[in-house]
Structures are given as structure tokens and as C-alpha cells.
Design a protein around this motif. Structure first.
Motif, PDB file in Angstrom:
ATOM      1  N   PRO A   1      -7.777  21.000  -8.357  1.00  0.00           N
ATOM      2  CA  PRO A   1      -6.965  19.778  -8.401  1.00  0.00           C
ATOM      3  C   PRO A   1      -7.001  19.038  -7.068  1.00  0.00           C
ATOM      4  N   ILE A   2      -7.055  17.718  -7.148  1.00  0.00           N
ATOM      5  CA  ILE A   2      -7.058  16.875  -5.954  1.00  0.00           C
ATOM      6  C   ILE A   2      -5.801  16.029  -5.998  1.00  0.00           C
ATOM      7  N   ILE A   3      -4.999  16.164  -4.955  1.00  0.00           N
ATOM      8  CA  ILE A   3      -3.728  15.443  -4.876  1.00  0.00           C
ATOM      9  C   ILE A   3      -3.777  14.480  -3.700  1.00  0.00           C
ATOM     10  N   ILE A   4      -3.489  13.227  -3.984  1.00  0.00           N
ATOM     11  CA  ILE A   4      -3.399  12.208  -2.927  1.00  0.00           C
ATOM     12  C   ILE A   4      -1.945  12.211  -2.472  1.00  0.00           C
ATOM     13  N   SER A   5      -1.732  12.496  -1.196  1.00  0.00           N
ATOM     14  CA  SER A   5      -0.373  12.669  -0.699  1.00  0.00           C
ATOM     15  C   SER A   5      -0.132  11.835   0.559  1.00  0.00           C
TER      16      SER A   5
ATOM     17  N   PHE B   1       0.833  -1.202   0.000  1.00  0.00           N
ATOM     18  CA  PHE B   1       0.000   0.000   0.000  1.00  0.00           C
ATOM     19  C   PHE B   1       0.870   1.256   0.000  1.00  0.00           C
ATOM     20  N   ASN B   2       1.892   1.276   0.835  1.00  0.00           N
ATOM     21  CA  ASN B   2       2.735   2.465   0.972  1.00  0.00           C
ATOM     22  C   ASN B   2       3.582   2.742  -0.264  1.00  0.00           C
ATOM     23  N   HIS B   3       3.900   1.728  -1.028  1.00  0.00           N
ATOM     24  CA  HIS B   3       4.814   1.900  -2.153  1.00  0.00           C
ATOM     25  C   HIS B   3       4.124   1.842  -3.519  1.00  0.00           C
ATOM     26  N   ASN B   4       2.816   1.933  -3.521  1.00  0.00           N
ATOM     27  CA  ASN B   4       2.060   1.924  -4.774  1.00  0.00           C
ATOM     28  C   ASN B   4       0.966   2.977  -4.711  1.00  0.00           C
ATOM     29  N   PRO B   5       0.514   3.431  -5.880  1.00  0.00           N
ATOM     30  CA  PRO B   5      -0.615   4.371  -5.868  1.00  0.00           C
ATOM     31  C   PRO B   5      -1.890   3.657  -5.400  1.00  0.00           C
ATOM     32  N   LEU B   6      -2.913   4.457  -5.132  1.00  0.00           N
ATOM     33  CA  LEU B   6      -4.193   3.871  -4.747  1.00  0.00           C
ATOM     34  C   LEU B   6      -4.717   3.001  -5.880  1.00  0.00           C
ATOM     35  N   SER B   7      -5.552   2.051  -5.543  1.00  0.00           N
ATOM     36  CA  SER B   7      -6.082   1.128  -6.543  1.00  0.00           C
ATOM     37  C   SER B   7      -6.926   1.874  -7.578  1.00  0.00           C
TER      38      SER B   7
ATOM     39  N   LYS C   1      -3.179   9.995   1.797  1.00  0.00           N
ATOM     40  CA  LYS C   1      -3.197   8.642   1.231  1.00  0.00           C
ATOM     41  C   LYS C   1      -3.283   7.575   2.324  1.00  0.00           C
ATOM     42  N   ASN C   2      -2.570   7.788   3.417  1.00  0.00           N
ATOM     43  CA  ASN C   2      -2.529   6.781   4.476  1.00  0.00           C
ATOM     44  C   ASN C   2      -3.895   6.544   5.119  1.00  0.00           C
ATOM     45  N   ARG C   3      -4.743   7.542   5.097  1.00  0.00           N
ATOM     46  CA  ARG C   3      -6.076   7.401   5.684  1.00  0.00           C
ATOM     47  C   ARG C   3      -7.003   6.555   4.815  1.00  0.00           C
ATOM     48  N   PHE C   4      -6.677   6.414   3.525  1.00  0.00           N
ATOM     49  CA  PHE C   4      -7.484   5.558   2.651  1.00  0.00           C
ATOM     50  C   PHE C   4      -7.354   4.097   3.072  1.00  0.00           C
ATOM     51  N   LYS C   5      -6.250   3.762   3.702  1.00  0.00           N
ATOM     52  CA  LYS C   5      -6.042   2.392   4.173  1.00  0.00           C
ATOM     53  C   LYS C   5      -7.071   2.038   5.249  1.00  0.00           C
ATOM     54  N   GLU C   6      -7.439   3.019   6.062  1.00  0.00           N
ATOM     55  CA  GLU C   6      -8.378   2.779   7.154  1.00  0.00           C
ATOM     56  C   GLU C   6      -9.816   2.671   6.656  1.00  0.00           C
ATOM     57  N   ASN C   7     -10.206   3.633   5.798  1.00  0.00           N
ATOM     58  CA  ASN C   7     -11.593   3.640   5.351  1.00  0.00           C
ATOM     59  C   ASN C   7     -11.720   4.540   4.122  1.00  0.00           C
ATOM     60  N   SER C   8     -11.648   3.953   2.958  1.00  0.00           N
ATOM     61  CA  SER C   8     -11.677   4.738   1.723  1.00  0.00           C
ATOM     62  C   SER C   8     -13.046   5.391   1.506  1.00  0.00           C
TER      63      SER C   8
END
Length: 165
Positions: free
Chosen positions: A66-70, A31-37, A95-102
Motif C-alpha cells: 500500500p502507498i499512502i500519501i501523507s 494544495f494543503n486542504h485537498n488531495p493530490l490532483s 504530500k508536501n514534497r509533491f508541491k515542489e516536484n511531483s
């Protein structure tokens, strides 16, 4: 005989836990080393299009924010909207918060930040209540934000994650 059996049970549990830890670490690393799905990116794009339509319908705004996932935001930040010196308005999502609940990030945080972007676009720079004025709340509600609160409600994240309700 009993000691050998206990030893085997202990060895099994230890091995199982080791594999579980490796699996969790691997998923976190990926998850940390790839973009969101692609699926999450599509949901973000769909929600952004909906927010653009609502901001046009309610406020006649045609501007693209613009929306940036960071992964550079602080851990306690879910999102942030920036009004830069050259008058650009940029929305950052953690980006890290998407891991908890997208779903929470897309349906609550994105409209929350989009409401800030609309406020900036309308040149409303109030510091009242940490930029979460009644006007901002109304904009957030008009953008179909879920729980247009000043801060993140951790119960919303947990309840949505468990899908009990």
C-alpha cells in the motif's frame, strides 16, 4: 510632479506584490486542504503498476504494497517505508514534497521506497549504511529508480524543476 509619479510607481508595485502574495497563499492553501490532483494520482498509480511488474519480473514478488500519501511526515522526509509489527509493509510519501516536484517524487522517491519494501519482503533487515546497502541499491536500479542514492539530491530536484537539461 516627479514625487507623484514615484508615488504611483510605488503604489503599483505594492499592489502587485500584495496580489502575488495572496495568489501564492491561496494556491498553498488549496494544495494543503485537498488531495493530490487526479493527474498526479494517475502517474502514481501507473508508476506503482510498473514497479509491481518489475518486482515480479526480477524477484517473483506478487505482493501489493500500500502507498499512502501523507502530510504527517517530517518536512525533510520525502518518503518512508514501514515494516509493522503485524508484518505489513507500507510505503508513505510526503504530500508536501509533491508541491515542489511531483516527477521527482514519482520517478525517484517512489522506486527508492519500493526498493525498501522489496527488501522488507525478502526479510533483509540490514542497518548497514542506513538500510541503503549494495543489495538495496541493486534492487532500486532494477526498479528503474533514478539516482538510487542514500539521501535525496537537492540538485536533482532543482534541475528537474527548471527543465533546463
Amino acid at each position: 510632479m516627479q514625487t507623484k509619479r514615484l508615488m504611483n510607481i510605488f503604489l503599483f508595485i505594492t499592489t502587485f506584490c500584495l496580489f502575488l502574495l495572496i495568489y501564492i497563499w491561496y494556491n498553498s492553501y488549496i494544495f494543503n486542504h485537498n488531495p493530490l490532483s487526479e493527474q498526479i494520482n494517475k502517474k502514481i498509480k501507473d508508476k506503482t503498476n510498473r514497479l509491481k511488474n518489475l518486482s515480479f519480473y526480477n524477484y517473483k514478488i506478487t505482493h501489493n504494497f500500500p502507498i499512502i500519501i501523507s502530510d504527517k511526515l517530517k518536512n525533510n522526509e520525502f518518503g518512508r517505508t514501514i515494516y509493522s509489527k503485524n508484518k505489513d509493509i507500507i510505503i508513505y510519501l510526503n504530500k508536501n514534497r509533491f508541491k515542489e516536484n511531483s516527477d521527482y517524487m514519482i520517478n525517484s522517491v517512489l522506486p527508492h521506497e519500493y526498493a525498501h519494501a522489496v527488501m522488507f519482503y525478502l526479510q533483509d533487515f540490514s542497518n548497514e549504511n542506513g538500510s541503503h546497502t549494495k543489495k538495496w541499491q541493486k534492487i532500486c536500479e532494477n526498479l528503474e529508480g533514478k539516482g538510487c542514492n542514500r539521501f535525496v539530491n537537492n540538485n536533482d530536484i532543482i534541475i528537474e524543476k527548471t527543465n533546463l537539461f
